[in-house]
Design an enzyme around this catalytic site. Structure first.
Site, PDB file in Angstrom:
ATOM      1  N   ASP A   1       0.834  -1.194   0.000  1.00 33.05           N
ATOM      2  CA  ASP A   1       0.000   0.000   0.000  1.00 33.05           C
ATOM      3  C   ASP A   1       0.872   1.249   0.000  1.00 33.05           C
ATOM      4  O   ASP A   1       2.103   1.153   0.048  1.00 33.05           O
ATOM      5  CB  ASP A   1      -0.930  -0.035   1.219  1.00 33.05           C
ATOM      6  CG  ASP A   1      -2.309   0.524   0.892  1.00 33.05           C
ATOM      7  OD1 ASP A   1      -2.424   1.373  -0.007  1.00 33.05           O
ATOM      8  OD2 ASP A   1      -3.291   0.116   1.555  1.00 33.05           O
TER       9      ASP A   1
ATOM     10  N   TYR B   1      -2.110   6.528  -5.697  1.00 33.96           N
ATOM     11  CA  TYR B   1      -1.608   7.637  -4.890  1.00 33.96           C
ATOM     12  C   TYR B   1      -0.921   8.723  -5.730  1.00 33.96           C
ATOM     13  O   TYR B   1      -0.297   9.616  -5.175  1.00 33.96           O
ATOM     14  CB  TYR B   1      -0.627   7.106  -3.840  1.00 33.96           C
ATOM     15  CG  TYR B   1      -1.308   6.250  -2.794  1.00 33.96           C
ATOM     16  CD1 TYR B   1      -1.985   6.823  -1.725  1.00 33.96           C
ATOM     17  CD2 TYR B   1      -1.300   4.863  -2.899  1.00 33.96           C
ATOM     18  CE1 TYR B   1      -2.621   6.044  -0.773  1.00 33.96           C
ATOM     19  CE2 TYR B   1      -1.937   4.070  -1.952  1.00 33.96           C
ATOM     20  CZ  TYR B   1      -2.597   4.665  -0.895  1.00 33.96           C
ATOM     21  OH  TYR B   1      -3.240   3.894   0.044  1.00 33.96           O
TER      22      TYR B   1
ATOM     23  N   TRP C   1       0.550   1.918  -6.234  1.00 35.27           N
ATOM     24  CA  TRP C   1       1.293   3.091  -6.711  1.00 35.27           C
ATOM     25  C   TRP C   1       0.431   4.085  -7.485  1.00 35.27           C
ATOM     26  O   TRP C   1       0.367   5.271  -7.116  1.00 35.27           O
ATOM     27  CB  TRP C   1       2.450   2.577  -7.547  1.00 35.27           C
ATOM     28  CG  TRP C   1       3.505   3.548  -7.936  1.00 35.27           C
ATOM     29  CD1 TRP C   1       3.498   4.908  -7.810  1.00 35.27           C
ATOM     30  CD2 TRP C   1       4.765   3.198  -8.534  1.00 35.27           C
ATOM     31  NE1 TRP C   1       4.670   5.441  -8.295  1.00 35.27           N
ATOM     32  CE2 TRP C   1       5.467   4.407  -8.745  1.00 35.27           C
ATOM     33  CE3 TRP C   1       5.360   2.002  -8.908  1.00 35.27           C
ATOM     34  CZ2 TRP C   1       6.727   4.440  -9.323  1.00 35.27           C
ATOM     35  CZ3 TRP C   1       6.614   2.030  -9.476  1.00 35.27           C
ATOM     36  CH2 TRP C   1       7.294   3.229  -9.673  1.00 35.27           C
ATOM     37  N   PRO C   2      -0.262   3.691  -8.576  1.00 34.53           N
ATOM     38  CA  PRO C   2      -0.989   4.704  -9.361  1.00 34.53           C
ATOM     39  C   PRO C   2      -2.124   5.363  -8.602  1.00 34.53           C
ATOM     40  O   PRO C   2      -2.479   6.514  -8.880  1.00 34.53           O
ATOM     41  CB  PRO C   2      -1.496   3.936 -10.578  1.00 34.53           C
ATOM     42  CG  PRO C   2      -1.429   2.505 -10.193  1.00 34.53           C
ATOM     43  CD  PRO C   2      -0.334   2.363  -9.199  1.00 34.53           C
TER      44      PRO C   2
ATOM     45  N   ASP D   1     -10.944   1.764  -3.440  1.00 35.69           N
ATOM     46  CA  ASP D   1     -11.313   0.469  -2.870  1.00 35.69           C
ATOM     47  C   ASP D   1     -12.733   0.100  -3.271  1.00 35.69           C
ATOM     48  O   ASP D   1     -13.656   0.931  -3.214  1.00 35.69           O
ATOM     49  CB  ASP D   1     -11.248   0.518  -1.337  1.00 35.69           C
ATOM     50  CG  ASP D   1      -9.827   0.584  -0.814  1.00 35.69           C
ATOM     51  OD1 ASP D   1      -8.887   0.467  -1.615  1.00 35.69           O
ATOM     52  OD2 ASP D   1      -9.661   0.752   0.414  1.00 35.69           O
TER      53      ASP D   1
END
Length: 480
Positions: A259, A295, A292-293, A316
């Site tokens: 995460d 955030y 990664w993408p 999510d």
């Protein structure tokens, strides 16, 4: 409804590549001495230094350490020059050569600091399949009040048993992945290693991993690239990449979900490749799942695809039809760039399958599974396998839909046609005929919301050429 319409190194003769990595400092000095004897070899000098700096930084050495090494090399070469060539002939030419070389070397350093090894671990050549507790069980840690629903060794062992005994593993669901909230709130004081909850995982992660493996399954675990984990706020990986990767390897982990909470965008851009490299260096194969993408305001999918086996691109998922369709909309709005970087070993992850919980109807469950298969998504369930209804279990284990998801061509599908609330999604799949023409998986989607008659069946007529099916020999059709 789904239808199936069937780099090379430059090196000295005296310093071979197999010696180069282990003795780069000695080789560095040797190269400098050998090269500066002959001014015509100055470009060779640059290749070597660029290679050394690239070697150091592609091993994901922290930036400050790489700069320290660069400083060492510059200092060493300048000292060698003063001691070796102060009285040599053509001093002036050598000085100019040296100055030019140093200037270009700085360019090599600046570029090299931005390079890292790609993941290239040979894993996840088809989308991973398995089970993860998060959407269904969240971060429940109160085992006194909720003994069956808390994140615990008991839940994971029970799920492992059911994956094995109820046919899920045989259908392809092999990865059992523990999400957040499995750890103690702090690291072990002496070793700084991560610790599983003493109360909820009393046997420890190594023993739990051994049990999972004994059933023919694979063991996955959650971590965070930042200072803390997202839900439990336990210790993140920041400052401990190598240690945590080694810990996971020691526990027998096969899959890491990483995460990105409590980390800046710069930390994320450096941290994800760095942790992937740390995993590679353990020697244990571990699938690398990145958030990664999610955030990043402007994700660099070319970079992400070099370092991750799969990556989350949307919020999510929740246990609702609206959540499923929102993720579909997010995918379709980015589908050109998402599909351009997806394929064997690197997959777009729209999040978990919520089939078998509380709020999806049977038809909505069919829709989620069908679209996830057409876009070549990982099939990671999140449910209580003890309470999954028989018709949903049969759907989850449908071999035809799973075969589309796991198709070896690895080409993700797209939405190719939409009118009002109706959509057509298409994916290129095998088999390929003697003329090089592939088959297609086609999903026809009715998202509902047809106000004139919400419960009425609807008819969609669309010529095959409008959805990219142009074979003059026609197609045989299989419905499921």
């Amino acid at each position: 409804m789904v239808s199936l319409l069937r780099q090379e190194w430059f090196y000295s003769r005296s310093c071979k590549p197999d010696v180069f990595h282990a003795k780069y400092k000695q080789c560095t000095m040797f190269f400098f001495l050998e090269i500066c004897v002959d001014i015509q070899m100055s470009l060779y000098f640059l290749f070597i230094y660029g290679g050394i700096l690239r070697h150091l930084t592609t091993r994901v050495v922290p930036k400050q350490r790489a700069l320290n090494v660069a400083h060492y090399i510059l200092s060493s070469t300048h000292t060698i020059y003063k001691k070796t060539f102060i009285s040599s002939f053509a001093d002036q030419m050598i000085v100019h050569c040296w100055q030019l070389s140093m200037a270009l070397l700085l360019i090599f350093i600046c570029n090299a600091l931005r390079l890292v090894y790609g993941l290239d671990n040979g894993l996840a050549l088809v989308p991973p399949m398995g089970w993860m507790p998060f959407e269904r069980f969240r971060c429940m840690t109160d085992c006194a009040r909720f003994p069956k629903d808390c994140i615990s060794e008991s839940l994971i062992r029970r799920t492992a048993d059911l994956l094995s005994s109820e046919g899920y593993a045989a259908a392809g669901y092999k990865y059992l992945i523990i999400d957040d909230c499995w750890m103690e709130a702090s690291r072990e004081e002496a070793t700084h290693e991560l610790q599983p909850s003493f109360d909820r995982f009393p046997s420890g992660m190594r023993a739990l991993g051994d049990y999972i493996h004994s059933l023919g399954l694979k063991f996955g675990i959650y971590h965070d690239v930042g200072q803390k984990t997202c839900m439990f706020r336990g210790p993140g990986a920041a400052g401990h990449f190598k240690l945590d990767a080694q810990t996971f390897a020691k526990w027998g982990v096969d899959y890491v979900k990483m995460d990105g909470c409590y980390a800046s965008e710069n930390d994320i851009d450096w941290g994800y490749p760095a942790f992937g490299a740390a995993m590679n260096q353990t020697g244990r194969p571990m699938v690398y799942s990145c958030s990664w993408p999610f955030y990043k305001s402007k994700p660099n999918y070319s970079l992400i695809a070099k370092h991750c086996n799969l990556w989350r691109f949307a919020v999510d998922i929740q246990d609702s039809f609206t959540s499923v369709t929102n993720i579909m909309t997010r995918y379709s709005s980015k589908q050109d760039i998402l599909t351009a970087h997806s394929g064997p070993g690197r997959w777009n992850d729209p999040d978990m399958l919520v089939l078998g919980n509380f709020r999806l109807s049977y038809d909505a469950s069919r829709l989620q599974l069908a679209i996830w298969a057409v876009i070549a998504a990982p099939l990671i369930m999140t449910n209580d396998l003890e309470t999954v209804r028989p018709e949903i279990k049969k759907l989850l284990q449908n071999p035809d839909v799973i075969a589309i998801d796991q198709d070896p061509l690895g080409q993700p599908g797209k939405i190719v046609f939409a009118v009002q609330n109706l959509q057509v999604w298409v994916r290129h799949v095998s088999p390929v005929n003697a003329f090089g023409q592939n088959s297609f998986a086609v999903a026809f989607v009715n998202q509902g919301g047809f106000d004139a008659c919400p419960l009425c069946p609807q008819t969609l007529e669309v010529p095959l050429y409008r959805i990219g099916l142009k074979s003059r020999m026609g197609y045989s059709v299989v419905f499921f």
